[in-house]
Design an enzyme around this catalytic site. Structure first.
Site: not given
Length: 475
Positions: A177, A413
């Site tokens: 983060h 994808d």
């Protein structure tokens, strides 16, 4: 079902480096003030599930549906495809292949590499989807060091490719983060997937190439003469016994909730995120009241929601700006939101008033940041210190929320179709809720982490159950 239901076997660990060396002028990345204020041990997890053989059920008894040798060959192909495309993606997201500096104020972009773990999971996807317990999914994301270890030696990105008996796959991710917020995470996933799908053709991903220049917009501060902000002290989220449950809001139920909250004027309908968040916050205040056996409204409650700043500025910041470009919206609810129920002496929290209070808080925060540059980092740090002080108030309840809705996770994808499910495993933080889209892009899954006693009240709250299902199977 027990929490050790998922048996995960690590079969290989590799280091993936950028396919091209990072140029010397880019070898040092100065962190922004928002990056500095993120604890170095914070690695948000994400899971992407794929039915790679268009079969998530497996054959009878959970055995693979294809020849074992053929399946193992396909598994090697899948992993090699991910590794090669990841190496190409890291040439654009080069800080993720670097390491944190000793002072925790810079990233040394020296191509040390990301960690890639290959694991075999001894069950089928259907078993996961039938009982999608966030507590049991933690083994599907990579483990990254210990919080008290040397953060400068830890990878800033780790990937775990989980291979299921049915031929399905789950990609588990952890990114530091320190240099990645939700928008940057979404951009990385999209870039990696498009690179894999287009076999590394960079012409297909120019709009996804990040700009690691947050420090020029949010100048860093000098913490060398003071202690670096730490996790618990910074955000006020203490680590202790917790439980994570998944509450799923279908699109139709959210529409019903929005319609109720819009009455009498449809023009005032809240967004789906605002409607769901307000309801969860209301239930949290009611649960606290019942758990503590005190009158509703006798304890004020604060809600913290992260807000993307990229479009809040005048002029807007680049959408491909990488790093942490988020701030906190803080809203406090008091007894003024209570009203008596008809034909009853009982009091309840007015959900419509709570929505209005959230809206007002968001608008006030927008005004704070809708200003022309230069950005005042000292004021930003002062706001964080004020929130730290607020979180130390033991006579107040607190809830932290992050919305991952509208990120294009379900478009990821890699060459074998879009994800069947995207989710988040249990995280070791208390009083946190994370919102993420359902696959249809209209419903919402809420991952709620609270104490076991508070969770019991959530799971039995009739108003919440009117709109949400507790941990239903993945369709």
């Amino acid at each position: 079902m027990t929490r050790d239901f998922i048996k995960v076997e690590i079969i290989q660990r590799q280091t993936v480096k950028p396919s091209f060396p990072t140029p010397h002028p880019l070898r040092i990345l100065q962190l922004s003030v928002f990056d500095q204020m993120i604890p170095s041990e914070d690695y948000p997890p994400t899971l992407f599930f794929y039915a790679t053989n268009n079969n998530v059920t497996g054959s009878e008894g959970g055995a693979p549906t294809t020849d074992m040798a053929d399946m193992r060959m396909k598994e090697r192909d899948y992993c090699q495809h991910l590794i090669q495309s990841l190496a190409k993606t890291l040439t654009h997201f080069y800080p993720l292949a670097g390491r944190l500096s000793k002072g925790h104020d810079m990233i040394q972009c020296t191509d040390d590499g990301a960690e890639f773990v290959t694991a075999r999971v001894k069950c089928s996807l259907s078993q996961i989807f039938e009982h999608p317990d966030p507590e049991m999914l933690t083994g599907l994301v990579p483990a990254i060091g210990q919080p008290d270890g040397d953060a400068t030696r830890l990878p800033l990105l780790a990937v775990q490719s989980n291979l299921f008996e049915c031929g399905g796959m789950a990609i588990g991710l952890k990114m530091s983060h320190k240099i990645v917020d939700g928008t940057t995470c979404g951009a990385f996933i999209s870039c990696w997937a498009k690179t894999a799908l287009n076999d590394g053709d960079n012409d297909q991903v120019p709009s996804l190439i990040p700009k690691f220049d947050a420090a020029s917009y949010f100048p860093p501060l000098d913490f060398s003469n003071s202690s670096q902000p730490s996790s618990a002290k910074l955000v006020g989220i203490s680590k202790h016994k917790y439980i994570t449950k998944r509450f799923v809001f279908d699109a139709s139920k959210i529409a019903t909730l929005q319609s109720y909250l819009a009455s009498p004027s449809p023009a005032h309908a809240p967004t789906r995120v605002l409607a769901v968040l307000a309801l969860i916050w209301k239930c949290a205040m009611e649960a606290s009241s019942k758990s503590s056996n005190i009158a509703l409204g006798s304890r004020p409650s604060s809600l913290r929601l992260t807000m993307d700043l990229r479009r809040r500025f005048e002029p807007p910041l680049p959408q491909n700006l990488a790093g942490n470009a988020v701030s906190n919206v803080i809203v406090i609810a008091t007894a003024s939101l209570l009203k008596g129920q008809e034909e009853s002496d009982d009091e309840t929290i007015d959900l419509k008033d709570l929505v209005a209070k959230l809206r007002k808080g968001f608008e006030q925060q927008k005004e704070t940041y809708s200003i022309k540059k230069p950005f005042d980092s000292n004021k930003a740090w002062q706001r964080v210190q004020e929130y730290r002080k607020l979180r130390r108030n033991v006579d107040m309840d607190h809830l932290s929320c992050a919305s991952w809705c509208r990120f294009a996770f379900y478009e990821a994808d890699f060459g074998w179709g879009k994800p069947a499910w995207v989710s988040i495993p249990s995280i070791p933080l208390k009083d946190v809720v994370i919102l993420i889209d359902k696959r249809d892009g209209k419903g919402i899954e809420a991952l709620l982490t609270v104490s076991e006693e508070i969770m019991e009240h959530f799971e039995s709250n009739p108003e919440l159950l009117k709109y949400a299902s507790v941990n239903p199977r993945v369709m």
